[in-house]
Design an enzyme around this catalytic site. Structure first.
Site, short mmCIF file in Angstrom:
data_model
loop_
_atom_site.label_atom_id
_atom_site.label_comp_id
_atom_site.label_asym_id
_atom_site.label_seq_id
_atom_site.Cartn_x
_atom_site.Cartn_y
_atom_site.Cartn_z
N ASP A 80 4.33 20.51 -30.46
CA ASP A 80 3.73 20.70 -31.71
C ASP A 80 4.36 20.10 -32.71
O ASP A 80 5.66 20.30 -32.93
CB ASP A 80 3.31 22.16 -31.89
CG ASP A 80 2.79 22.54 -33.28
OD1 ASP A 80 1.62 22.04 -33.36
OD2 ASP A 80 3.55 23.12 -34.10
N GLU A 95 2.59 15.94 -30.81
CA GLU A 95 2.07 15.74 -31.82
C GLU A 95 3.00 15.22 -32.92
O GLU A 95 3.69 15.95 -33.40
CB GLU A 95 1.37 16.88 -32.48
CG GLU A 95 0.43 17.07 -33.57
CD GLU A 95 0.30 18.32 -34.41
OE1 GLU A 95 -0.56 18.58 -35.32
OE2 GLU A 95 1.40 19.30 -34.01
#
Length: 592
Positions: free
Chosen positions: A269, A304
């Protein structure tokens, strides 16, 4: 050091400090804690205080007899604190920790699982608490055979590390080693992974290494040096990744998920917020540790990273397999909805042109100047393989970060959603669906949490203020703390006949992908993709591979200006050339 300038290395040392409590044999456990600035530490094991041994560098350790299931905590002079690396808790994030032996009893069939090639990935992202009415690993495992029959080859779990309360997205977790108890026990999570492997589904886990949540993150007081006072993220204090002990915390977590739980892939993330000035970036070590922990299994690594750094997924550099390609989503979303606020603004100027670039080259932003005052970002990406991009029409972010959690189908309509669905699943990039999308789900997916006061009130106010300035995203924001907001986000409760129709479409598309498109991808791309506009909202694309060509043309709001019928289409949706929303696809082997 910027991650794009990382050094490659064939190996990386295992974590030197194994955070938390692990069994070491003969019914004994080793307890370790890093608490710099403290002179002494005590282990509270089943209520009995035992002095820990200081190593003179802020570390404390102790070997002691114990049993799985025993409770323990650490006392640095201010009362008991849970283990920041607890594998489970005896209660909420403030309670004592519980000993877990992660040497799970795996079924014999697990020995036959070696993973899947990344090129075969068709991902379904899901939130465990909402995926089934029960919201547990055990209940989700029962749905895996149906997903496999549909053509799904991987599930991506939103973060499962324990967070405050019962409801939450998982990105505010504070105990990243402990599966959230509302979802089930550690053993039940392992059983879920085994059930997935038994039907040919890989399991990807979303992990958060860039920040901790706002309630229950005792690392702030146990080890203030874990954080960098001069480094901040949008979600809280930045982390001092240059510290060996901090790196060991992250790498121990990576090794645990891949080795002990046999997770097949990690999605990192907000990697752009993992800032590290070390000679070797911590994410390089994450990649190397994950693959080493896999013991020869296929282990997928996904980022990401909003910087669009092409070097991160360049096969010549190694490291990561792919990045989430939000550029594709933004271009398609703007073309179908006309939205032009916030991060959509640069993509609303020429959404068709941006979609064409995404289909031809992967990312849209490649360092070129962008309109609407946007800063230039990114690097050229046309040389990367198609598997370097995870494309999605919807994700938890792009739905849930809207004021009311609207799905694309609610904004653009049924025909637009079906056409976008076909384009996503037939294009050669790695496709990802968000739970319910495979069945044409219309229920929203809202932001929700279960914070105590005063954090609950602050979250409500912050959420409302965030959308007050957006005319397109504005309106009344559902109360993120209310259980009703959580329940309204639950999918799979709509018209069964309509869902069956969507599932039939998904099954047909994924069967074609598996039968005819995957062999093309596996053969390797040749030449430069040809993608061009055939109308104001129509596009035609051709990707050449060693084994043949994949050709797609799509109307995404208006018919093309001139359309010559294709013979022998492998898939046809609507009437291309006559309908505002339509798509044709054909695959041509090299020998034909």
């Amino acid at each position: 050091m910027d991650l794009s300038d990382r050094q490659s290395s064939p190996a990386v040392a295992a974590p030197t400090r194994v955070w938390g409590a692990v069994p070491i044999g003969d019914r004994r456990w080793r307890f370790e804690l890093w608490a710099p600035g403290h002179d002494r530490a005590a282990l509270l094991l089943q209520g009995r205080a035992l002095a820990m041994i200081a190593d003179g560098r802020g570390g404390f350790t102790l070997d002691a007899p114990a049993e799985a299931g025993d409770t323990y905590a650490f006392d640095l002079g201010d009362g008991p604190r849970p283990d920041p690396a607890a594998r489970a808790q005896a209660g909420d994030v403030h309670a004592a920790s519980r000993l877990v032996d992660t040497r799970f009893d795996w079924p014999a069939s697990e020995a036959q699982w070696h993973g899947r090639p990344w090129s075969e990935a068709v991902i379904l992202e899901l939130h465990l608490g909402l995926f089934t009415p029960e919201g547990t690993f055990a209940a989700a495992a029962k749905r895996l055979p149906g997903l496999a029959a549909l053509g799904i080859t991987a599930v991506e779990l939103m973060p499962v590390g324990q967070f405050t309360g019962d409801r939450g997205w998982g990105y505010d977790g504070v105990l990243p080693f402990a599966p959230h108890p509302a979802y089930g026990t550690p053993a039940e999570m392992a059983a879920f992974v085994a059930a997935a492997h038994a039907v040919g589904i890989a399991v990807i886990l979303d992990v958060v290494y860039n920040h901790f949540g706002p309630d229950g993150a005792y690392l702030h007081e146990i080890a203030p040096a874990f954080f960098d006072a001069d480094r901040h993220t949008p979600w809280g204090a930045g982390i001092a990744f240059e510290r060996p002990e901090v790196r060991d915390f992250v790498l121990s977590n990576v090794a645990m998920w891949v080795r002990d739980y046999r997770i097949d892939g990690l999605r990192i993330d907000a990697a752009h917020q993992i800032v590290d000035a070390s000679a070797r970036h911590v994410l390089d070590e994450v990649a190397l540790t994950a693959r080493s922990a896999g013991g020869g299994r296929e282990v997928w690594l996904i980022l990401e990273d909003e910087r669009n750094l092409a070097g991160l997924t360049d096969p010549q550099a190694g490291g990561f397999d792919a990045q989430w390609n939000d550029d594709y989503h933004h271009a398609l979303h703007c073309l179908l909805t006309g939205e032009d606020e916030g991060y959509y603004a640069p993509f609303a100027v020429d959404p068709l042109g941006d979609l064409i670039r995404a289909l031809a080259e992967g990312q849209v932003d490649q360092g070129q100047p962008r309109p609407a005052g946007a800063e230039a970002r990114g690097e050229p990406s046309a040389h990367l393989p198609v598997t370097a991009f995870v494309n999605a029409n919807q994700t938890h972010d792009q739905i849930g970060n809207r004021a009311r959690g609207d799905r694309l189908i609610a904004l653009a309509g049924e025909e637009a959603a079906r056409t976008a669905h076909a384009l996503l699943l037939l294009a050669p990039f790695v496709p990802m669906l968000f739970m319910g999308e495979e069945a044409g789900e219309t229920a929203p997916f809202c932001f929700f949490a279960d914070f105590p006061e005063p954090l609950a009130s602050a979250t409500r106010k912050g959420r409302a203020a965030e959308f007050a300035k957006f005319k397109g995203f504005g309106g009344e924001v559902p109360d993120p703390i209310a259980v009703e907001t959580f329940e309204m986000s639950r999918p799979y409760r709509g018209d069964p006949a309509r869902a069956a129709d969507w599932l039939a479409l998904t099954r047909e598309l994924l069967a074609l992908r598996a039968r005819a498109i995957l062999p093309l991808i596996a053969s390797g791309r040749t030449g430069v993709p040809e993608v061009l506009a055939t109308g104001s909202k129509a596009v035609e694309a051709c990707w050449d591979f060693a084994a043949g060509s994949l050709q797609i043309r799509a109307s995404l709001g208006t018919p093309p200006e001139a359309a010559v019928p294709w013979d022998n289409c492998d898939f046809r949706l609507g009437r291309y050339g006559a309908d505002a929303f339509a798509l044709d696809c054909r695959i041509r082997p090299t020998h034909s």
